[in-house]
Design a protein around this motif. Structure first.
Motif, mmCIF file in Angstrom:
data_model
loop_
_atom_site.group_PDB
_atom_site.id
_atom_site.type_symbol
_atom_site.label_atom_id
_atom_site.label_comp_id
_atom_site.label_asym_id
_atom_site.label_seq_id
_atom_site.Cartn_x
_atom_site.Cartn_y
_atom_site.Cartn_z
ATOM 1 N N SER A 1 -56.351 -0.055 22.067
ATOM 2 C CA SER A 1 -55.584 1.136 21.706
ATOM 3 C C SER A 1 -54.380 0.663 20.904
ATOM 4 N N SER B 1 -58.465 2.502 17.511
ATOM 5 C CA SER B 1 -58.399 3.400 18.668
ATOM 6 C C SER B 1 -56.982 3.872 18.934
ATOM 7 N N CYS C 1 -54.912 6.801 21.961
ATOM 8 C CA CYS C 1 -55.076 7.591 23.187
ATOM 9 C C CYS C 1 -54.114 8.772 23.176
ATOM 10 N N ILE D 1 -52.664 4.705 14.248
ATOM 11 C CA ILE D 1 -54.058 4.519 13.849
ATOM 12 C C ILE D 1 -54.152 4.214 12.353
ATOM 13 N N GLY E 1 -64.084 4.558 14.246
ATOM 14 C CA GLY E 1 -63.097 5.018 15.218
ATOM 15 C C GLY E 1 -63.684 5.093 16.620
ATOM 16 N N THR F 1 -61.905 6.740 19.790
ATOM 17 C CA THR F 1 -60.650 7.376 20.165
ATOM 18 C C THR F 1 -60.766 8.184 21.446
ATOM 19 N N ASP G 1 -58.578 14.432 16.456
ATOM 20 C CA ASP G 1 -59.598 13.643 15.762
ATOM 21 C C ASP G 1 -59.833 14.162 14.349
ATOM 22 N N GLY H 1 -65.545 9.812 19.878
ATOM 23 C CA GLY H 1 -64.399 10.304 20.620
ATOM 24 C C GLY H 1 -64.690 10.647 22.059
#
Length: 508
Positions: A142, A189, A191, A209, A225, A227, A234, A249
């Motif tokens: 992340s 990634s 969060c 990101i 990605g 995520t 997104d 995702g």
């Protein structure tokens, strides 16, 4: 003469063979490199759910092994949320709560490659989270979450045999094809910052990101990605990074597949009811990528992998012993939900849901409906999912993992009104109250069809947690407006809120 003919024959062979090799080499440059990614997200239960019909990590491993048999270049990834919430995570083994240990053990056995941090990972204390990271054999990434300690922001780390190694913003997988041919696939990634904790710093998701993408892109052939964000977040990232072919995702619990420009966004169903299989082809000459995504249902038609099943059975046996302390038959189907029961975190802590209604009706039922109303804090519901179809006792334990008694409390109308107002003002938190037989109409609280009388005494079924004053500070046994508290005995339905709910559902 013969020697001349032999020489010409050999020359022709060498020439033709050389042409053939050149043609083969030329055609090889256009043979695409093929690899696959198996994507999961938001998996809290290692065993099948909904009466065993769907999910189950041992079934997922069967799908994983099938892919590996066809092509060794397979990545197994998780888009976050797996350490919590889970029923197993709440029980104690050797005096210590499990807190996701079972999930890490299963994921290690499945040889996961990389996982994103999800917001529910931070439900754990820092001490427990660090244990799970240390136990894991896979990578965690992340670019926007950092460990906050003593006023400083540092990277989270993994400690193995006394050696600490910082976790990274990104992940790179190098695939090999034939001799000396490689393909480097990178992952970025972030969060969602929806779970504030004093040991976590959330950086800006968009700035971080973009930074990690720009740092990673020169080092790899492909950037993807992985995520854990809302779908709207997104989509914004897809707009920011239009060259990103795919975002895998998490966070939402229902499968979806969206496009923003040329960027695909894939999310599978929670608890491995489905997984996504992404099959890629990369042309090394043109440096172009194509892929197809398949949403695969994980159901009881898929056999379970023996290795992973053995681990799951060990944990399930531990769980069944605990559940049988409350109900005799954990696997019994007790209710068929034709309409999904909504126990997701955001709704259950913000609005009245049908799951909250079901629980509070059960609480009233536990006292033969001889109470004026029933109240439970939304934070007691921990499954963060919807229940549909066949529901068994285990599912109810997943909804209410901490259990606790249903108390019958006599209190003044004035205090009851104050409690209800506090719960309403706490929308978005665990203190929001799910209710039965009490509603706000035109600014007035009504018990059934009658307005609450502040000077009247009311009988209310409360979850015992609420009477401890953690969510509603003034609601406790020391408050003079709490007139009487009845605590049920072990043989009574009300002794455990899960027993009350299970018994009620069986009667419907």
């Amino acid at each position: 003469m013969k020697s001349i003919k032999l020489l010409l024959l050999l020359t022709s062979f060498v020439f033709l063979n050389g042409c053939s090799n050149k043609k083969l080499q030329s055609s090889n440059t256009h043979v695409p490199y093929e690899f696959s990614i198996l994507q999961l997200n938001d998996v809290y239960e290692i065993s099948p759910i909904q009466g065993g019909k769907y999910g189950g990590m041992a079934r997922v491993e069967t799908v994983h092994q099938d892919l590996l048999r066809k092509n060794k270049n397979v990545l197994l990834v998780h888009a976050g949320d797996f350490l919590n919430p889970s029923l197993l995570g709440t029980i104690k083994v050797n005096g210590e709560r499990v807190r996701g240990k079972q999930m890490v053990e299963v994921m290690n056995a499945m040889n996961f490659d990389v996982t994103a941090f999800g917001n529910h990972e931070f439900d754990l204390s820092y001490k427990d989270l660090q244990k799970r990271i240390n136990e894991s054999s896979f990578d965690w990434i992340s670019s926007n979450v950092l460990h906050k300690i003593s006023g400083k922001k540092e990277r989270f780390y993994k400690e193995t045999i006394g050696v600490k190694k910082d976790l990274k913003d990104t992940y790179i997988k190098e695939f090999t094809f034939g001799e000396n041919k490689t393909l480097r696939v990178g992952f970025i990634s972030v969060c969602i910052p929806s779970n504030p904790k004093d040991y976590v710093h959330y950086g800006n998701i968009y700035e971080n990101i973009k930074r990690s993408y720009n740092e990673l892109k020169p080092k790899v052939d492909i950037v993807l990605g992985l995520t854990h964000l809302s779908i709207d977040q997104d989509k914004k990232i897809a707009e920011m990074l239009p060259e990103l072919p795919l975002i895998m995702g998490g966070h939402e619990h229902t499968n979806s597949y969206d496009y923003v420009g040329n960027v695909a966004i894939a999310k599978a169903d929670a608890n491995a009811k489905t997984v996504y299989i992404h099959r890629f082809k990369y042309d090394p000459s043109a440096k172009t990528l194509t892929f197809k995504s398949e949403l695969k249902e994980i159901n009881d038609k898929i056999t379970s992998n023996v290795k992973v099943s053995t681990i799951i059975k060990k944990w399930q046996d531990i769980l069944n012993i605990k559940i049988k302390e409350v109900v005799d038959n954990p696997e019994e189907v007790i209710y068929i939900a034709s309409e999904p029961l909504d126990a997701r975190d955001t709704p259950i802590r913000s609005i009245q849901t049908n799951m909250g209604d079901m629980i509070t009706r059960s609480m009233s039922y536990a006292y033969n409906n001889e109470v004026d109303c029933a109240l439970v804090n939304g934070g007691s519901v921990r499954i963060d999912d919807v229940l549909s179809g066949d529901i068994n006792a285990i599912d109810i334990f997943r909804v209410l993992p901490y259990g606790g008694a249903v108390l019958k409390v006599n209190l003044t109308g004035a205090l009851l009104e104050k409690v209800l107002d506090y719960g309403m003002s706490s929308a978005g938190t665990g203190a929001y109250l799910q209710r039965y037989n009490v509603n706000k109409v035109g600014g007035k609280w009504m018990i059934g069809e009658n307005e609450i009388n502040k000077s009247k005494e009311y009988s209310v079924a409360f979850s015992d947690y609420l009477l401890k004053g953690f969510d509603i500070p003034f609601l406790n046994e020391k408050n003079k407006e709490v007139l009487h508290i009845y605590e049920p005995q072990k043989n009574e339905i009300a002794y455990d809120i899960r027993r009350a709910t299970i018994t009620y559902l069986k009667e419907l």
